[in-house]
Design an enzyme around this catalytic site. Sequence first.
Site, PDB file in Angstrom:
ATOM      1  N   ASN A   7       0.969  -1.292   0.085  1.00  0.00           N
ATOM      2  CA  ASN A   7      -0.215  -0.100  -0.089  1.00  0.00           C
ATOM      3  C   ASN A   7       0.783   0.731  -0.024  1.00  0.00           C
ATOM      4  OD1 ASN A   7      -1.616   2.798   0.880  1.00  0.00           O
ATOM      5  ND2 ASN A   7      -3.223   0.785   1.547  1.00  0.00           N
ATOM      6  N   GLU A  34      -4.181   1.878  -2.707  1.00  0.00           N
ATOM      7  CA  GLU A  34      -4.089   3.114  -2.136  1.00  0.00           C
ATOM      8  C   GLU A  34      -3.532   4.069  -3.517  1.00  0.00           C
ATOM      9  OE1 GLU A  34      -4.719   5.574   1.516  1.00  0.00           O
ATOM     10  OE2 GLU A  34      -4.201   3.490   2.098  1.00  0.00           O
ATOM     11  N   ASP A 147      -4.567  -4.816   1.066  1.00  0.00           N
ATOM     12  CA  ASP A 147      -4.658  -4.273   2.181  1.00  0.00           C
ATOM     13  C   ASP A 147      -6.299  -4.801   2.519  1.00  0.00           C
ATOM     14  OD1 ASP A 147      -5.355  -2.623   4.663  1.00  0.00           O
ATOM     15  OD2 ASP A 147      -4.900  -1.116   3.174  1.00  0.00           O
ATOM     16  N   ASN A 149      -7.715  -4.097   5.593  1.00  0.00           N
ATOM     17  CA  ASN A 149      -7.851  -3.500   6.613  1.00  0.00           C
ATOM     18  C   ASN A 149      -8.513  -4.062   7.778  1.00  0.00           C
ATOM     19  OD1 ASN A 149      -7.553  -0.585   6.688  1.00  0.00           O
ATOM     20  ND2 ASN A 149      -8.423  -0.554   4.005  1.00  0.00           N
ATOM     21  N   ASP A 218      -2.740  -6.389   5.774  1.00  0.00           N
ATOM     22  CA  ASP A 218      -1.857  -6.989   4.521  1.00  0.00           C
ATOM     23  C   ASP A 218      -1.580  -8.550   4.307  1.00  0.00           C
ATOM     24  OD1 ASP A 218      -1.213  -3.831   3.222  1.00  0.00           O
ATOM     25  OD2 ASP A 218      -0.323  -4.068   5.321  1.00  0.00           O
ATOM     26  N   ASP A 247       3.024   4.829   5.090  1.00  0.00           N
ATOM     27  CA  ASP A 247       2.564   3.703   6.477  1.00  0.00           C
ATOM     28  C   ASP A 247       2.596   2.758   6.304  1.00  0.00           C
ATOM     29  OD1 ASP A 247       0.385   4.456   5.466  1.00  0.00           O
ATOM     30  OD2 ASP A 247      -0.947   5.556   6.290  1.00  0.00           O
ATOM     31  N   HIS A 248       2.177   2.018   5.289  1.00  0.00           N
ATOM     32  CA  HIS A 248       2.568   0.452   5.549  1.00  0.00           C
ATOM     33  C   HIS A 248       4.255   0.094   4.957  1.00  0.00           C
ATOM     34  CE1 HIS A 248      -1.464  -0.520   5.109  1.00  0.00           C
ATOM     35  NE2 HIS A 248      -1.738   1.016   4.798  1.00  0.00           N
TER      36      HIS A 248
END
Length: 257
Positions: A7, A34, A147, A149, A218, A247-248
């Site tokens: 991501n 994303e 991802d 979530n 993930d 941030d991943h």
Amino acid sequence: MKIATYNVNGINARLPVLLRWLKATRPEVVCLQELKAPNDKFPEEAIRDAGYNAVWHGQKQWNGVAILARDLEINETRRGLDGDPEDSQSRYLEALVGDIIIGCIYLPNGNPAPGPKLDYKLKWFERLQSHASKLLQLDTPVILVGDYNVMPTELDVYKPERWLDDALFRPEVREAFHSLVAQGWTDALRFLHPDEKIYTFWDYFRNAYKRDAGLRIDHFLLSPGLKDNLLDAGVDREVRGWEKTSDHAPVWVQLGD
């Protein structure tokens, strides 16, 4: 074959990080989530110069998924999921890469919860489950990666007691993930590392990365025929510490022939 998911949290903003990681690790297949870019803003030339073919399903400002392949042909087989003709969010892209079907997933976040966004997430999960069950009927091996979530268990989240009402950890969301896996899929990282603390995401706030206050959201789900081919799986967590990074962190699996 090394297959990775990442991501990128904005492909054009993070392009130097992505290219640096691709050069250092050279996975054969990469799924990106994303993108935060419409189709005409996807950096196709830079990706091609890095040695990768690509298919992508973009969206202005939000969402967006892509599949990259090095020295392998990509044949797109699907974009989007059945079950909601009004859904215009770019969250699912599927392609035959070599002899494996790759489904690249960016599942909805669902916050704030409860509310319409959580309802959308759960319905999206139902649509994914329906499509996944059909994929399992094929003779071709399949990987559903990206991802999700979702933190499936308490082992997958730093201080789980703080996340009980969050849409990434609510019981109905975890149950949806477990129901998907129960169709016959293998959670690759957890299969190889059943008791290990593994995170793939660290928030930008509260110094989360340095404190290792992370989440595992993930995931790689492998169809039954690939389970015996799984050699290794891991997280390139050091990439999360690079300057101007997502941030991943990238996550990967290594498959044998």
